[in-house]
Design a protein around this motif. Structure first.
Motif, PDB file in Angstrom:
ATOM      1  N   ARG A  45      -1.219   7.254   7.125  1.00  0.00           N
ATOM      2  CA  ARG A  45      -0.626   8.256   8.015  1.00  0.00           C
ATOM      3  C   ARG A  45       0.836   8.536   7.679  1.00  0.00           C
ATOM      4  NH1 ARG A  45      -4.635  10.837   9.916  1.00  0.00           N
ATOM      5  NH2 ARG A  45      -3.507  11.617  11.729  1.00  0.00           N
ATOM      6  N   GLY A  46       1.356   7.848   6.676  1.00  0.00           N
ATOM      7  CA  GLY A  46       2.733   8.128   6.251  1.00  0.00           C
ATOM      8  C   GLY A  46       3.782   7.237   6.892  1.00  0.00           C
ATOM      9  N   GLY A  47       3.420   6.032   7.313  1.00  0.00           N
ATOM     10  CA  GLY A  47       4.384   5.106   7.911  1.00  0.00           C
ATOM     11  C   GLY A  47       5.167   4.347   6.847  1.00  0.00           C
ATOM     12  N   ASP A  48       6.372   3.874   7.232  1.00  0.00           N
ATOM     13  CA  ASP A  48       7.245   3.180   6.273  1.00  0.00           C
ATOM     14  C   ASP A  48       7.133   1.666   6.362  1.00  0.00           C
ATOM     15  OD1 ASP A  48       8.463   5.641   5.473  1.00  0.00           O
ATOM     16  OD2 ASP A  48       9.659   5.612   7.313  1.00  0.00           O
ATOM     17  N   GLY A  49       6.261   1.142   7.185  1.00  0.00           N
ATOM     18  CA  GLY A  49       6.141  -0.310   7.347  1.00  0.00           C
ATOM     19  C   GLY A  49       5.546  -0.616   8.707  1.00  0.00           C
ATOM     20  N   ILE A  50       5.587  -1.889   9.094  1.00  0.00           N
ATOM     21  CA  ILE A  50       5.056  -2.276  10.414  1.00  0.00           C
ATOM     22  C   ILE A  50       6.234  -2.691  11.293  1.00  0.00           C
ATOM     23  CG2 ILE A  50       3.598  -3.957  11.655  1.00  0.00           C
ATOM     24  CD1 ILE A  50       1.984  -2.114   9.865  1.00  0.00           C
ATOM     25  N   PHE A  85      -4.055   1.922   7.357  1.00  0.00           N
ATOM     26  CA  PHE A  85      -4.062   3.173   8.126  1.00  0.00           C
ATOM     27  C   PHE A  85      -2.624   3.667   8.357  1.00  0.00           C
ATOM     28  CE2 PHE A  85      -5.029   5.381  12.308  1.00  0.00           C
ATOM     29  CZ  PHE A  85      -5.625   6.460  11.669  1.00  0.00           C
ATOM     30  N   VAL A  86      -1.717   2.709   8.581  1.00  0.00           N
ATOM     31  CA  VAL A  86      -0.305   3.079   8.780  1.00  0.00           C
ATOM     32  C   VAL A  86       0.209   3.775   7.514  1.00  0.00           C
ATOM     33  CG1 VAL A  86       2.030   2.197   9.175  1.00  0.00           C
ATOM     34  CG2 VAL A  86       0.095   1.177  10.391  1.00  0.00           C
ATOM     35  N   LEU A  87      -0.133   3.209   6.362  1.00  0.00           N
ATOM     36  CA  LEU A  87       0.295   3.806   5.088  1.00  0.00           C
ATOM     37  C   LEU A  87      -0.297   5.206   4.932  1.00  0.00           C
ATOM     38  CD1 LEU A  87      -0.004   1.049   2.363  1.00  0.00           C
ATOM     39  CD2 LEU A  87       2.053   2.200   3.175  1.00  0.00           C
ATOM     40  N   TYR A 100      -1.507 -12.581   8.084  1.00  0.00           N
ATOM     41  CA  TYR A 100      -0.171 -12.080   7.734  1.00  0.00           C
ATOM     42  C   TYR A 100      -0.117 -11.685   6.264  1.00  0.00           C
ATOM     43  CZ  TYR A 100       0.736 -14.517  12.113  1.00  0.00           C
ATOM     44  OH  TYR A 100       0.665 -14.962  13.404  1.00  0.00           O
ATOM     45  N   ALA A 101      -0.740 -12.524   5.419  1.00  0.00           N
ATOM     46  CA  ALA A 101      -0.708 -12.240   3.978  1.00  0.00           C
ATOM     47  C   ALA A 101      -1.400 -10.903   3.701  1.00  0.00           C
ATOM     48  CB  ALA A 101      -1.379 -13.369   3.211  1.00  0.00           C
ATOM     49  N   GLU A 102      -2.524 -10.660   4.397  1.00  0.00           N
ATOM     50  CA  GLU A 102      -3.247  -9.397   4.191  1.00  0.00           C
ATOM     51  C   GLU A 102      -2.370  -8.199   4.574  1.00  0.00           C
ATOM     52  OE1 GLU A 102      -7.092  -9.233   6.167  1.00  0.00           O
ATOM     53  OE2 GLU A 102      -7.158  -7.058   5.914  1.00  0.00           O
ATOM     54  N   THR A 103      -1.686  -8.350   5.707  1.00  0.00           N
ATOM     55  CA  THR A 103      -0.840  -7.249   6.180  1.00  0.00           C
ATOM     56  C   THR A 103       0.318  -7.007   5.222  1.00  0.00           C
ATOM     57  OG1 THR A 103      -1.349  -8.052   8.389  1.00  0.00           O
ATOM     58  CG2 THR A 103       0.401  -6.404   8.218  1.00  0.00           C
ATOM     59  N   VAL A 104       0.991  -8.095   4.840  1.00  0.00           N
ATOM     60  CA  VAL A 104       2.166  -7.959   3.976  1.00  0.00           C
ATOM     61  C   VAL A 104       1.755  -7.369   2.622  1.00  0.00           C
ATOM     62  CG1 VAL A 104       4.039  -9.214   2.849  1.00  0.00           C
ATOM     63  CG2 VAL A 104       3.327  -9.849   5.150  1.00  0.00           C
ATOM     64  N   ALA A 105       0.589  -7.764   2.132  1.00  0.00           N
ATOM     65  CA  ALA A 105       0.143  -7.281   0.818  1.00  0.00           C
ATOM     66  C   ALA A 105       0.043  -5.755   0.806  1.00  0.00           C
ATOM     67  CB  ALA A 105      -1.205  -7.890   0.465  1.00  0.00           C
ATOM     68  N   ALA A 106      -0.342  -5.181   1.941  1.00  0.00           N
ATOM     69  CA  ALA A 106      -0.486  -3.725   1.990  1.00  0.00           C
ATOM     70  C   ALA A 106       0.870  -3.027   1.896  1.00  0.00           C
ATOM     71  CB  ALA A 106      -1.198  -3.317   3.275  1.00  0.00           C
ATOM     72  N   PHE A 107       1.939  -3.749   2.219  1.00  0.00           N
ATOM     73  CA  PHE A 107       3.244  -3.095   2.310  1.00  0.00           C
ATOM     74  C   PHE A 107       4.257  -3.439   1.236  1.00  0.00           C
ATOM     75  CE2 PHE A 107       1.489  -2.077   6.296  1.00  0.00           C
ATOM     76  CZ  PHE A 107       1.924  -0.780   6.461  1.00  0.00           C
ATOM     77  N   GLU A 108       3.879  -4.358   0.366  1.00  0.00           N
ATOM     78  CA  GLU A 108       4.758  -4.790  -0.721  1.00  0.00           C
ATOM     79  C   GLU A 108       6.186  -5.008  -0.231  1.00  0.00           C
ATOM     80  OE1 GLU A 108       3.928  -1.763  -3.588  1.00  0.00           O
ATOM     81  OE2 GLU A 108       2.137  -2.815  -4.280  1.00  0.00           O
ATOM     82  N   ILE A 113       1.791  17.134   5.974  1.00  0.00           N
ATOM     83  CA  ILE A 113       3.164  16.601   5.978  1.00  0.00           C
ATOM     84  C   ILE A 113       3.198  15.085   5.771  1.00  0.00           C
ATOM     85  CG2 ILE A 113       3.975  18.437   7.511  1.00  0.00           C
ATOM     86  CD1 ILE A 113       4.530  16.012   9.478  1.00  0.00           C
ATOM     87  N   ARG A 114       2.012  14.501   5.582  1.00  0.00           N
ATOM     88  CA  ARG A 114       1.932  13.047   5.446  1.00  0.00           C
ATOM     89  C   ARG A 114       2.866  12.503   4.363  1.00  0.00           C
ATOM     90  NH1 ARG A 114      -4.063  11.526   5.798  1.00  0.00           N
ATOM     91  NH2 ARG A 114      -3.780  12.657   7.738  1.00  0.00           N
ATOM     92  N   GLU A 115       2.897  13.166   3.244  1.00  0.00           N
ATOM     93  CA  GLU A 115       3.691  12.675   2.111  1.00  0.00           C
ATOM     94  C   GLU A 115       5.169  13.019   2.245  1.00  0.00           C
ATOM     95  OE1 GLU A 115       2.415  10.816  -0.323  1.00  0.00           O
ATOM     96  OE2 GLU A 115       0.521  10.920   0.788  1.00  0.00           O
ATOM     97  N   LYS A 116       5.471  13.935   3.147  1.00  0.00           N
ATOM     98  CA  LYS A 116       6.877  14.381   3.240  1.00  0.00           C
ATOM     99  C   LYS A 116       7.708  13.381   4.026  1.00  0.00           C
ATOM    100  CE  LYS A 116       5.656  19.185   2.808  1.00  0.00           C
ATOM    101  NZ  LYS A 116       5.223  20.318   3.597  1.00  0.00           N
TER     102      LYS A 116
END
Ligand code: PEP
Ligand code: MG
Length: 579
Positions: free
Chosen positions: A289-294, A285-287, A319-327, A258-261
């Motif tokens: 597991r199907g998370g929408d952000g931090i 890891f958040v991505l 912070y830059a590393e984290t933000v880069a993962a989430f666009e 259900i990760r992608e759902k």
């Protein structure tokens, strides 16, 4: 075989070896060893005396200045003790006669000597007890230092066993090999619990005297689903647990699908699921597991993880590393939440009598403006890289909020002067984690863009129950009627003022509380990343009408026990595997 019952704080099952971590700040528990290990422990004790004496001689040689004569005198006294054969013999005799660890023998013998000094009538002699405690710490540092090296050079998966784990200790764990945690102390939202959940490894806390019954060579089962730890399990138990482990893994694979759902209820209401992180490398890891952000980035770990205060560049890079993962997805950076159980490098040596009611969190930042402004600079610089929001912890009143916002404006002006770009309209939020903030939420809401309810602290401050103290852990519950009334007030005030609202305390990671939160009007939650699939599964199995019904019933109940058992029953029908 010995079975110990504690509190299950992070699901999963571990079967394997253990590593005991002691701390020089605590009394070292009595741990017996096999007769064959005595020689090794005696040698460790002898080495500790020698190495501590060498260190001290080295330090003494560096104190040349005549004004440092006092320090030299103290060192001379310590050296005399460290070179005292009879003291060393007492320690090694105890190891041989009682079959105990070198740490325990050192701690026990030196404390006994110190107590004799304390009893002396002569003030000069009784004051020497402080020197003995100092020597004890020096020796323990030598002995435990080698254990720390063990921890740095792990080659196989272990369960870490400790009286209590500090954020600084857990921040240094090698995630590849630390696969479970079990502690004597702690409660549901203690630091061990939060870290274990974010690592997705089983953990049991409040085991009271586990560290006294285990030895480093034992085998252990940590059952984070049932809150049980088994020391040296027999064959039948191991077989049974291999079966539990298989079932648990099967449940995990089922959830993978259900990760992608999307996280939508059966009646099509979208729920935003964000992740709580402590380090930038968890963002991926958040991505996954199907998370929408931090929804909560606990930035203080940047501080706890190193010996020095982080520079602006250290902040910015993290912070830059984290933000880069989430666009373009949200990343909520919480400013330092230091103090209480999360000390700075300096403050660790000056503990407060009531640290949770003391100079913690935003209060600490407002008194350490250089440090705070360095962080704000970096957050603002990172704000142009994505959808960064800033969140202030432990705001208790409007003045504090105004002062904090004023400092943020100062930092913006500094950046303007230097023509450094940042998002001028960065969203500003606060955590609601004290009853005073909850009760004045309607006022606070006018000056922020969003609230995030920190149920961990809100519960501890509402019920006057230390969140990390196992002696009162049965009194700690985020579904106590008093806590729920405050949560309801905050939700209603956020809705009335039309500001965004989320819940980011551990309550949002508990399957049995999800229907209640949705029924109370929550549409965004931020939780431990490994729990995202399970929580999503619940969301996808219910309707908002079901949740409203659950919330109505729950809020009509007067006792925590009744509420807890009702919520567990309702959730068990939806997702039996979660229990
Ligand atoms: C809280 O108090 O609920 C929270 C999320 O913050 P922390 O656990 O870091 O104190
Ligand atoms: Mg908090």
């Amino acid at each position: 075989m010995e079975i110990k019952k504690g509190i299950a704080v992070s699901p999963g099952i571990f079967i394997g070896k253990l590593l005991i971590i002691d701390s020089e700040d605590y009394r070292i528990p009595k741990r017996t060893i096999k007769p064959s290990q005595r020689m090794v422990e005696v040698q460790r004790a002898r080495n500790a005396f020698k190495d501590a004496a060498d260190d001290l001689t080295h330090l003494e040689a560096k104190q040349n200045d005549i004004t440092q004569q006092k320090i030299k005198d103290i060192f001379a006294v310590h050296l005399r003790f460290l070179k005292d054969r009879s003291l060393r013999k007492k320690v090694t005799d105890m190891i041989n006669e009682d079959s105990v660890t070198a740490e325990y023998a050192v701690s026990n013998v030196l404390r006994e000597v110190a107590s004799l000094f304390v009893k002396a009538k002569d003030a000069y002699i009784s004051e020497r007890a402080a020197d003995i405690y100092d020597i004890e710490r020096r020796l323990l540092r030598q002995l435990l230092g080698s254990k720390r090296e063990d921890l740095d050079h792990l080659t196989e998966k272990v369960a870490v066993v400790a009286r209590e784990l500090s954020p600084t200790q857990t921040a240094g764990f090698n995630k590849e090999f630390v696969k479970a945690m079990a502690t004597d102390a702690g409660g549901r939202t203690s630091h061990t619990a939060i870290v274990a959940r974010s690592l997705g490894i089983p953990a049991v806390v409040a085991l009271e005297d586990l560290t006294e019954v285990v030895s480093g060579t034992d085998m252990i089962i940590v059952d984070g689903n049932r809150g049980i730890v088994i020391v040296n399990p027999d064959e039948v138990t191991i077989d049974q647990y291999n079966e539990y482990l298989r079932e648990f893994q099967e449940f995990g694979h089922k959830l993978d699908t259900i990760r992608e759902k999307p996280a939508v209820t059966r009646d099509d209401v979208k729920i935003t699921l964000l992740g709580n992180i402590e380090f930038p490398d968890e963002a991926e890891f958040v991505l996954e597991r199907g998370g929408d952000g931090i929804g909560l980035y606990r930035t203080e770990f940047l501080y706890l993880n190193s010996e020095d205060e982080p520079t602006e560049e250290d902040h910015y890079e993290a912070y830059a590393e984290t933000v880069a993962a989430f666009e373009h997805r949200p990343v909520i950076i919480r400013t330092f939440d230091l103090g209480a159980d999360k000390y700075t490098q300096k403050k660790r040596f000056a503990p407060e009598p009531n640290p949770f009611l003391g100079l913690r969190s935003i209060r600490f930042c407002l008194q350490n403006l250089d440090m705070f402004k360095t962080q704000l600079h970096a957050v603002l610089r990172a704000s142009v890289l994505g959808q960064v929001k800033i969140m202030f912890p432990l705001i208790t009143n409007i003045q504090e909020l105004m002062q904090t916002k004023m400092i943020l404006r100062d930092v913006m002006e500094d950046l303007d002067e230097d023509s450094i770009p940042y998002n001028r309209n960065i969203e500003i939020g606060i955590m609601i984690e004290t009853p005073s903030a909850a009760l004045t939420a309607s006022t606070l809401a006018r000056d922020v863009d969003f609230f995030s309810i920190g149920t961990n602290d809100l519960t501890q401050y509402t019920l006057a129950v230390d969140r990390g103290n196992e002696l009162v852990s049965t009194l700690y519950s985020s579904v106590d009627p008093a806590v729920l009334r405050l949560i309801r007030t905050v939700i209603q005030d956020a809705h009335k003022t039309q500001i965004a609202l989320s819940v980011c305390g551990e309550m949002a990671s508990e399957p049995e509380y999800i229907m209640l939160l949705l029924g109370m009007g929550v549409r965004t939650i931020s939780l431990a990343p490994p729990m995202i699939p399970e929580i999503k599964q619940i969301i996808r199995s219910v309707t908002i009408a079901d949740c409203n019904n659950v919330a109505r019933k729950t809020l009509g109940m007067n006792s925590e026990r009744q509420i807890s058992s009702y919520l567990r029953d309702v959730t068990r029908k939806i997702l039996p595997e979660a229990f």
